[in-house]
Scaffold this motif. Structure first.
Motif, mmCIF file in Angstrom:
data_model
loop_
_atom_site.group_PDB
_atom_site.id
_atom_site.type_symbol
_atom_site.label_atom_id
_atom_site.label_comp_id
_atom_site.label_asym_id
_atom_site.label_seq_id
_atom_site.Cartn_x
_atom_site.Cartn_y
_atom_site.Cartn_z
ATOM 1 N N ARG A 428 0.824 -1.202 0.000
ATOM 2 C CA ARG A 428 0.000 0.000 0.000
ATOM 3 C C ARG A 428 0.866 1.263 0.000
ATOM 4 N NH1 ARG A 428 -5.089 -1.339 4.058
ATOM 5 N NH2 ARG A 428 -5.748 -3.254 3.015
ATOM 6 N N LYS A 429 2.161 1.104 0.241
ATOM 7 C CA LYS A 429 3.033 2.273 0.292
ATOM 8 C C LYS A 429 3.601 2.622 -1.077
ATOM 9 C CE LYS A 429 4.682 1.177 4.990
ATOM 10 N NZ LYS A 429 4.696 -0.293 5.061
ATOM 11 N N THR A 430 3.987 1.618 -1.856
ATOM 12 C CA THR A 430 4.734 1.900 -3.086
ATOM 13 C C THR A 430 4.077 1.406 -4.366
ATOM 14 O OG1 THR A 430 6.030 -0.109 -2.668
ATOM 15 C CG2 THR A 430 6.980 1.978 -1.933
ATOM 16 N N ASN A 431 3.144 0.460 -4.282
ATOM 17 C CA ASN A 431 2.530 -0.043 -5.508
ATOM 18 C C ASN A 431 1.708 1.049 -6.186
ATOM 19 O OD1 ASN A 431 1.915 -2.157 -7.390
ATOM 20 N ND2 ASN A 431 -0.143 -2.223 -6.522
ATOM 21 N N GLY A 432 2.001 1.301 -7.460
ATOM 22 C CA GLY A 432 1.307 2.342 -8.205
ATOM 23 C C GLY A 432 1.898 3.724 -8.034
ATOM 24 N N MET A 433 3.027 3.802 -7.353
ATOM 25 C CA MET A 433 3.693 5.100 -7.192
ATOM 26 C C MET A 433 4.256 5.560 -8.537
ATOM 27 S SD MET A 433 6.820 6.013 -4.546
ATOM 28 C CE MET A 433 5.822 5.780 -3.077
ATOM 29 N N VAL A 434 4.226 6.862 -8.793
ATOM 30 C CA VAL A 434 4.704 7.438 -10.047
ATOM 31 C C VAL A 434 5.809 8.444 -9.756
ATOM 32 C CG1 VAL A 434 4.073 9.034 -11.914
ATOM 33 C CG2 VAL A 434 2.598 7.078 -11.394
ATOM 34 N N LEU A 435 6.853 8.418 -10.576
ATOM 35 C CA LEU A 435 7.895 9.437 -10.552
ATOM 36 C C LEU A 435 7.812 10.217 -11.853
ATOM 37 C CD1 LEU A 435 8.946 7.471 -8.279
ATOM 38 C CD2 LEU A 435 11.237 8.278 -8.874
ATOM 39 N N LEU A 436 7.303 11.452 -11.774
ATOM 40 C CA LEU A 436 7.180 12.287 -12.957
ATOM 41 C C LEU A 436 8.520 12.923 -13.290
ATOM 42 C CD1 LEU A 436 3.811 14.239 -12.675
ATOM 43 C CD2 LEU A 436 4.365 12.281 -14.117
ATOM 44 N N ASN A 437 8.919 12.786 -14.544
ATOM 45 C CA ASN A 437 10.196 13.312 -15.022
ATOM 46 C C ASN A 437 10.077 14.822 -15.238
ATOM 47 O OD1 ASN A 437 12.623 13.796 -16.348
ATOM 48 N ND2 ASN A 437 12.500 11.935 -17.584
ATOM 49 N N GLN A 438 10.880 15.590 -14.497
ATOM 50 C CA GLN A 438 10.875 17.055 -14.619
ATOM 51 C C GLN A 438 12.079 17.576 -15.398
ATOM 52 O OE1 GLN A 438 8.222 18.368 -13.821
ATOM 53 N NE2 GLN A 438 7.304 17.021 -12.291
ATOM 54 N N GLY A 439 12.874 16.655 -15.965
ATOM 55 C CA GLY A 439 14.063 17.039 -16.715
ATOM 56 C C GLY A 439 15.288 17.128 -15.827
ATOM 57 N N ASP A 440 16.469 16.986 -16.438
ATOM 58 C CA ASP A 440 17.745 17.061 -15.719
ATOM 59 C C ASP A 440 17.797 16.083 -14.553
ATOM 60 O OD1 ASP A 440 18.719 19.085 -17.397
ATOM 61 O OD2 ASP A 440 17.732 20.632 -16.194
ATOM 62 N N PHE A 441 17.132 14.928 -14.718
ATOM 63 C CA PHE A 441 17.143 13.859 -13.712
ATOM 64 C C PHE A 441 16.562 14.308 -12.377
ATOM 65 C CE2 PHE A 441 20.031 12.486 -16.966
ATOM 66 C CZ PHE A 441 19.725 11.137 -17.087
ATOM 67 N N ASN A 442 15.569 15.168 -12.447
ATOM 68 C CA ASN A 442 14.765 15.545 -11.290
ATOM 69 C C ASN A 442 13.386 14.916 -11.454
ATOM 70 O OD1 ASN A 442 16.688 17.354 -9.978
ATOM 71 N ND2 ASN A 442 16.330 18.706 -11.730
ATOM 72 N N PHE A 443 12.852 14.373 -10.355
ATOM 73 C CA PHE A 443 11.584 13.661 -10.419
ATOM 74 C C PHE A 443 10.670 14.088 -9.272
ATOM 75 C CE2 PHE A 443 14.678 11.111 -12.619
ATOM 76 C CZ PHE A 443 13.998 10.648 -13.731
ATOM 77 N N THR A 444 9.377 14.162 -9.570
ATOM 78 C CA THR A 444 8.364 14.426 -8.556
ATOM 79 C C THR A 444 7.671 13.113 -8.220
ATOM 80 O OG1 THR A 444 7.980 16.664 -9.384
ATOM 81 C CG2 THR A 444 6.253 15.682 -8.018
ATOM 82 N N ILE A 445 7.638 12.781 -6.926
ATOM 83 C CA ILE A 445 7.027 11.529 -6.476
ATOM 84 C C ILE A 445 5.541 11.742 -6.220
ATOM 85 C CG2 ILE A 445 7.039 9.742 -4.702
ATOM 86 C CD1 ILE A 445 9.983 10.390 -4.211
ATOM 87 N N ILE A 446 4.709 10.890 -6.820
ATOM 88 C CA ILE A 446 3.261 10.940 -6.607
ATOM 89 C C ILE A 446 2.806 9.566 -6.120
ATOM 90 C CG2 ILE A 446 1.000 11.365 -7.623
ATOM 91 C CD1 ILE A 446 2.322 13.059 -9.732
ATOM 92 N N LYS A 447 2.303 9.500 -4.898
ATOM 93 C CA LYS A 447 1.775 8.254 -4.367
ATOM 94 C C LYS A 447 0.323 8.083 -4.816
ATOM 95 C CE LYS A 447 4.661 8.454 -0.205
ATOM 96 N NZ LYS A 447 4.677 8.467 1.279
ATOM 97 N N HIS A 448 -0.035 6.844 -5.136
ATOM 98 C CA HIS A 448 -1.417 6.524 -5.539
ATOM 99 C C HIS A 448 -1.883 7.475 -6.656
ATOM 100 C CE1 HIS A 448 -1.203 4.175 -1.925
ATOM 101 N NE2 HIS A 448 -1.128 5.244 -1.166
ATOM 102 N N ALA A 449 -1.075 7.564 -7.693
ATOM 103 C CA ALA A 449 -1.334 8.517 -8.771
ATOM 104 C C ALA A 449 -2.584 8.153 -9.563
ATOM 105 C CB ALA A 449 -0.131 8.576 -9.710
ATOM 106 N N ASN A 450 -3.327 9.168 -9.973
ATOM 107 C CA ASN A 450 -4.460 9.015 -10.880
ATOM 108 C C ASN A 450 -3.924 9.178 -12.300
ATOM 109 O OD1 ASN A 450 -6.704 9.531 -12.600
ATOM 110 N ND2 ASN A 450 -7.923 10.188 -10.843
ATOM 111 N N LEU A 451 -3.769 8.057 -13.013
ATOM 112 C CA LEU A 451 -3.130 8.092 -14.329
ATOM 113 C C LEU A 451 -3.970 8.841 -15.352
ATOM 114 C CD1 LEU A 451 -1.615 4.492 -14.565
ATOM 115 C CD2 LEU A 451 -0.615 6.569 -13.614
ATOM 116 N N ASP A 452 -5.286 8.736 -15.267
ATOM 117 C CA ASP A 452 -6.144 9.480 -16.191
ATOM 118 C C ASP A 452 -5.967 10.980 -16.005
ATOM 119 O OD1 ASP A 452 -7.169 7.232 -17.374
ATOM 120 O OD2 ASP A 452 -8.936 7.129 -16.098
ATOM 121 N N LYS A 453 -5.895 11.404 -14.768
ATOM 122 C CA LYS A 453 -5.730 12.831 -14.483
ATOM 123 C C LYS A 453 -4.375 13.334 -14.964
ATOM 124 C CE LYS A 453 -6.112 16.188 -10.709
ATOM 125 N NZ LYS A 453 -6.366 16.354 -9.251
#
Length: 574
Positions: A428-453
């Motif tokens: 429940r902590k990590t399954n479905g977690m998303v790391l959005l690529n912000q460029g230059d190897f920087n990432f934003t972590i989103i837990k329980h991400a809504n992929l449609d959104k």
């Protein structure tokens, strides 16, 4: 003679020029060959394909990560089915060639002789071989509205000892070259001894038949193959398999390669490498050959190797030809998985390691940039889950084990670069977690991400009228002895074994259990610990919509009877 030599040299220049750019200065368009085994680069929109050749630099051998991360296939998060004991491993692909996303799940059997005593790394059944009914893979076929229909009847296993023991890697490829995806299950079993693998090939009648006895050179070979990958390692136009064997008695037998004869028959041979937990295949230096990317168990004694072993052009990975990568022996030295993708859009593949601590406590990622010319830059650790400082585990099966078992790459927010979608079984902590690529190897972590959104996609509303959610309940006395005398726990074999020999039996504190019979045939049975009644109700509702029948069995104590809302939901009474 000079004239022939001159023409030959011109042809070489022509090939090299085509590989780098088109005559008009534009970049060639990459596509996959008709048989799905190599890349083709074309200029001017031509659909004419080149012939596969290991000497031509414009043709790139296909790897399993290309199939897993197909950008042309709609990506969405599958429902949490809890199909197997422990984790469900899945791959998304178009298995029936209808253009829609399908899901294939594998997992582990539920042993009847569970024994957690002993060293924390010892298997689920202590020093004994695990015994239990082995499940088959489960296939769900999707439609254009992302609805999934179970199609497990299409998967056949006629072996006397059929099914899966402890699936670890699910490798998807068209091994028999009939234009339909097949799958190879690297099965490391439930203990360090390992288990024999399973190999399912597509058939003309639309089914998949387990074909180890006819299409593997060593069908009964057992290996604790913690890491495995697929790809065309010898550049001959068909898909091979590479896996590591962790044999503690021998100190590691490194890599086995299963070489495809072009018709799906895989012949096993040793092919170099190092002792490794994580394995992936990728062309990391752009020379047209798939290299092997390894992740060590860095807590091991000796000199564990994490890094790349370069392909010698013949499908071998000699130890002397390697590039080591940074290790994190102090805090994050367990590597369950490794993958690669172009994270900075510079045309080469960057590296992502899944990492965990001792006995899989805590979860992290390591990201390494490919600088070209076999040079790499470590961008350090991204911590995802961190256990309390004073937490001391005694076994891998602990509450802070949320390791990443699969790393998938898609442009989830449609901004032109590859993001990461993380799979971690039923965590429940990590399954479905998303790391959005912000460029230059920087990432934003989103837990329980809504992929449609994230993608801006509007949700599809089904016009189908849902059946009302109805279920019956049976409520038992809270005393275990009474249950045993009345045989009320024999809802299914899995439940009764939990009471008489499993985790519940060995517990000193008997918390509430919820039991759910999921289908009208009573074949699929699931249970939950106290506090997870929501999962039980969710699974029951999901089955009700499919089969129209569901029964909940609850063993009550204060957690149920002291909760009027839950009591009413389970019994329909106040």
């Amino acid at each position: 003679m000079k004239k022939i030599l001159f023409i030959f040299m011109l042809s070489l220049y022509s090939i090299q020029g085509f590989a780098s750019s088109c005559p008009d200065g534009s970049e060639p368009v990459k596509s996959i060959s008709e048989d799905g085994t190599y890349f083709v680069f074309n200029c001017g929109g031509s659909n004419k394909q080149a012939f596969p050749s290991s000497s031509s630099s414009n043709i790139k051998p296909l790897a399993g990560i290309d199939i897993e991360n197909d950008p042309n296939l709609d990506f969405f998060k599958p429902p949490l089915y809890n199909l197997f004991w422990g984790s469900d491993y899945f791959r998304m692909a178009d298995f029936n060639n209808d253009g829609n996303s399908d899901f294939l799940f594998v997992g582990s059997m539920h042993p009847t002789n569970i024994n957690r005593k002993g060293d924390g790394t010892i298997g689920t059944c202590g020093y004994d071989e695990c015994i239990g009914e082995k499940p088959l893979p489960v296939l769900f076929l999707g439609d254009k509205n992302y609805r999934l229909s179970r199609a497990s009847s299409l998967i056949m296993d006629n072996r006397e000892d059929s099914g899966l023991s402890g699936s670890r890697q699910l490798l998807i490829a068209d091994y028999n070259k009939d234009q339909v995806l097949d799958f190879y299950v690297a099965d490391n079993g439930m203990d360090p001894v390992g288990a024999r693998d399973s190999y399912y090939l597509s058939q003309p009648n639309g089914t998949w038949l387990e074909s180890s006895n006819t299409h593997l050179s060593h069908s009964q070979f057992k290996a604790f193959n913690h890491g495995a990958a697929t790809g065309d390692i010898d550049s001959d136009g068909d898909m091979d398999v590479v896996y590591s064997e962790i044999d503690y008695s021998k100190g590691g037998t490194f890599l086995w390669c299963l070489i495809n004869d072009g018709k799906g028959f895989l012949k096993k041979r040793k092919c170099g490498g190092f002792f490794a937990f994580g394995v992936e295949l990728a062309d990391l230096d752009g020379d047209g050959y798939l290299d092997v990317l390894l992740g060590a168990h860095e807590y091991s004694l000796g000199q564990p190797f994490t890094g790349i072993v370069w392909n010698n052009g013949k499908g071998n990975f000699p130890q002397y030809n390697n590039t080591p990568l940074p290790q994190y022996k102090k805090n994050w030295a367990t590597i369950p998985e490794v993958s690669a993708a172009d994270l900075d859009n510079d045309g080469d593949l960057d590296i992502v390691y899944s990492r965990a601590g001792i006995l899989y406590v805590g979860t992290a990622l390591q990201i390494i940039e490919n600088l070209g010319n076999r040079k790499f830059k470590d961008h350090g650790i991204i911590t995802l889950v961190e256990a309390p400082f004073d937490f001391k585990p005694d076994h891998e099966g602990n509450e802070w084990n949320d390791y990443i078992e699969a790393i998938m790459f898609r442009d989830l927010d449609k901004d032109g670069d590859a993001d990461m979608y993380l799979v971690s079984g039923n965590s429940r902590k990590t399954n479905g977690m998303v790391l959005l690529n912000q460029g230059d190897f920087n990432f934003t972590i989103i837990k329980h991400a809504n992929l449609d959104k994230l993608s801006g996609k509007s949700k599809v509303i089904s016009k189908k009228v849902k059946k009302p959610f109805k279920y019956s309940s049976r409520n038992f006395k809270l005393q275990l002895k009474l249950l045993e005398s009345q045989n009320n726990v024999e809802v299914c074999d899995a439940i009764s074994k939990e009471f008489y020999a499993g985790d519940y039996y060995s517990r000193t504190k008997k918390n509430t259990y919820f039991f759910v019979s999921l289908d009208s045939n009573g074949k699929d049975c699931h249970y939950e610990w106290a506090g997870n009644e929501g999962n039980a109700l969710r699974r029951c509702k999901q089955n009700n919509e499919t089969d129209g029948k569901c029964t909940i069995y609850a063993l009550g104590d204060n957690i149920v009877w002291g909760n009027p809302k839950l009591y009413k939901e389970l019994t329909g009474r106040k």
